[in-house]
Design a protein around this motif. Structure first.
Motif, mmCIF file in Angstrom:
data_model
loop_
_atom_site.group_PDB
_atom_site.id
_atom_site.type_symbol
_atom_site.label_atom_id
_atom_site.label_comp_id
_atom_site.label_asym_id
_atom_site.label_seq_id
_atom_site.Cartn_x
_atom_site.Cartn_y
_atom_site.Cartn_z
ATOM 1 N N ASP A 110 43.449 38.844 22.751
ATOM 2 C CA ASP A 110 44.123 38.674 24.435
ATOM 3 C C ASP A 110 44.853 39.688 24.864
ATOM 4 N N CYS A 115 45.084 46.242 27.292
ATOM 5 C CA CYS A 115 45.061 45.155 28.378
ATOM 6 C C CYS A 115 46.249 45.424 29.419
ATOM 7 N N LEU A 139 42.677 40.637 30.533
ATOM 8 C CA LEU A 139 41.846 41.134 29.285
ATOM 9 C C LEU A 139 41.395 42.502 29.283
ATOM 10 N N LYS A 140 41.540 43.383 28.343
ATOM 11 C CA LYS A 140 41.172 44.611 28.386
ATOM 12 C C LYS A 140 39.808 44.882 28.963
ATOM 13 N N LYS A 142 38.673 44.213 31.682
ATOM 14 C CA LYS A 142 38.075 43.437 32.770
ATOM 15 C C LYS A 142 38.785 43.458 34.185
ATOM 16 N N ALA A 146 40.607 38.200 34.860
ATOM 17 C CA ALA A 146 40.945 37.016 33.794
ATOM 18 C C ALA A 146 41.972 36.185 34.520
#
Length: 376
Positions: A110, A115, A139-140, A142, A146
């Motif tokens: 996570d 991230c 999150l990386k 995204k 998130a």
């Protein structure tokens, strides 16, 4: 001739050192005795303090400042290192304590390197004797979809902190309403009354979005997580568990339908205060403040606490924390960040005194100031 060669070498070395000292990343170290908002702020090594979007905890005569460690360039807005920690006895001069929480090198973690990890805040739990750090996690790869809250703990204030988990708070839970609240003011997920209510109901099964945030510990030891939610259209104040590492399911919505981020929360003379900002990305906007006689509300919106030139953009900054000064009554420092997204490591800190007129507060710009600004 040999003498002149030596002299020339000394001059070249001196010029090189001067050039290094002039860069934002390396400033001549020396005793500081005042705050200069927006200026380079060197730590004990002479390097500009790297603790952005941060918060401060006071323990046993020492202040500890935790913040996002940035790197140069626009990539520095992603978490490549972790959360940095500094310590100080006087609030002016800060000692580098290193990285308190490291990002992970494990793919899929996570808090994997790369991230987004923002606005870390540390509180101390007297029951467990643990230091608890909360932060906003994306999150990386995204983006900002998130919208999670992350938590880590440590036995020592400076760390290392061990990451526990990240998640969206209070899945399946409806807001708390004081006795007597009419049904017309409560959320109806069968037929949401507004776009904002619709966001809440959409996220109800999996938990509410949690972005910009702070943590507040009340006089009775209960802790609260305050965060931007519902696509940043609402602030939520959520009670934390006794060990401060999870949510109890009890929370309220504040200023629903009005985009608010960068929340701070503090208490003075039995009154709760919040200062936050609007939502304009990395660009500054007008601050806003709220007050309540109970943590559970009702919360009253009061407008912009900043006055004078530059007040419409919070003097170029955005709120991150309000610090009570130890040993001084009615002494609170408004901490803000002046973001530089194209070169994140050069972000500056705007610290200004908060002045009170009765139960109202006001923030004014000062080019420089010290703790004597607080009269008592």
């Amino acid at each position: 001739m040999k003498y002149y060669k030596i002299l020339l070498s000394v001059l070249i070395i001196s010029c090189s050192v001067s050039s290094i000292a002039a860069t934002p990343d390396s400033t001549k170290a020396g005793k500081v005795n005042k705050f200069t908002p927006g200026a380079i702020w060197p730590d004990n090594h002479g390097t500009h303090i790297n603790a952005h979007g941060g918060g401060i905890i006071y323990q046993s005569g020492t202040y500890y400042w935790f913040g996002e460690h940035k790197i140069a360039g626009d990539a520095g807005n992603k978490a490549e290192v972790g959360v940095h920690c500094y310590s100080s006895k006087d609030l002016y001069n800060w000692k580098d304590q290193g990285i308190a929480l490291n990002v992970s090198n494990t793919p899929g973690n996570d808090i994997e390197k790369g991230c987004i990890l923002e606005r870390p805040k540390v509180v101390y739990n007297k029951k467990t004797k643990k230091y608890v750090m909360w932060f906003h996690v994306e999150l990386k790869g995204k983006g900002y979809s998130a919208a999670r809250a992350g938590v880590a703990t440590s036995d020592k204030v400076t760390g290392p902190y061990q990451f526990l988990k990240s998640y969206r708070p209070n899945p399946g839970e409806m807001p708390f309403y004081p006795a007597g609240t009419p049904d017309s003011e409560k959320i109806n997920c069968v037929k949401p009354a507004s776009k904002t209510d619709g966001f809440f109901c959409r996220d109800l099964p999996g938990g509410q979005m949690a972005r910009d945030m702070t943590v507040f510990v009340d006089d009775d030891g209960k802790a609260y997580h305050v965060f931007s939610s519902e696509e940043n259209f609402t602030l939520q104040i959520a009670q934390l568990s006794d060990d401060y590492t999870s949510h109890t399911g009890k929370f309220i919505r504040v200023h629903a339908g009005h985009q608010t981020e960068a929340p701070t929360l503090f208490k003075r003379n039995g009154i709760y205060y919040m200062i936050g900002s609007g939502c304009t990305g990395w660009d500054p906007n007008a601050a806003r403040w709220f007050s309540a006689k109970s943590i559970w509300g009702p919360w009253t919106f009061h407008g912009n606490p900043c006055k004078g030139e530059g007040s419409d953009i919070t003097y170029g900054g955005q709120s991150t924390h309000v610090l009570p000064v130890a040993g001084k009554k009615n002494a609170f420092i408004f901490m803000a960040d002046k973001w530089t997204p194209k070169n994140a490591i050069d972000g500056r800190y705007l610290w200004l005194p908060i002045h009170f007129k009765g139960d109202d507060l006001e923030i004014n710009w000062l080019n420089s100031w010290d703790l004597n600004e607080f009269k008592n």
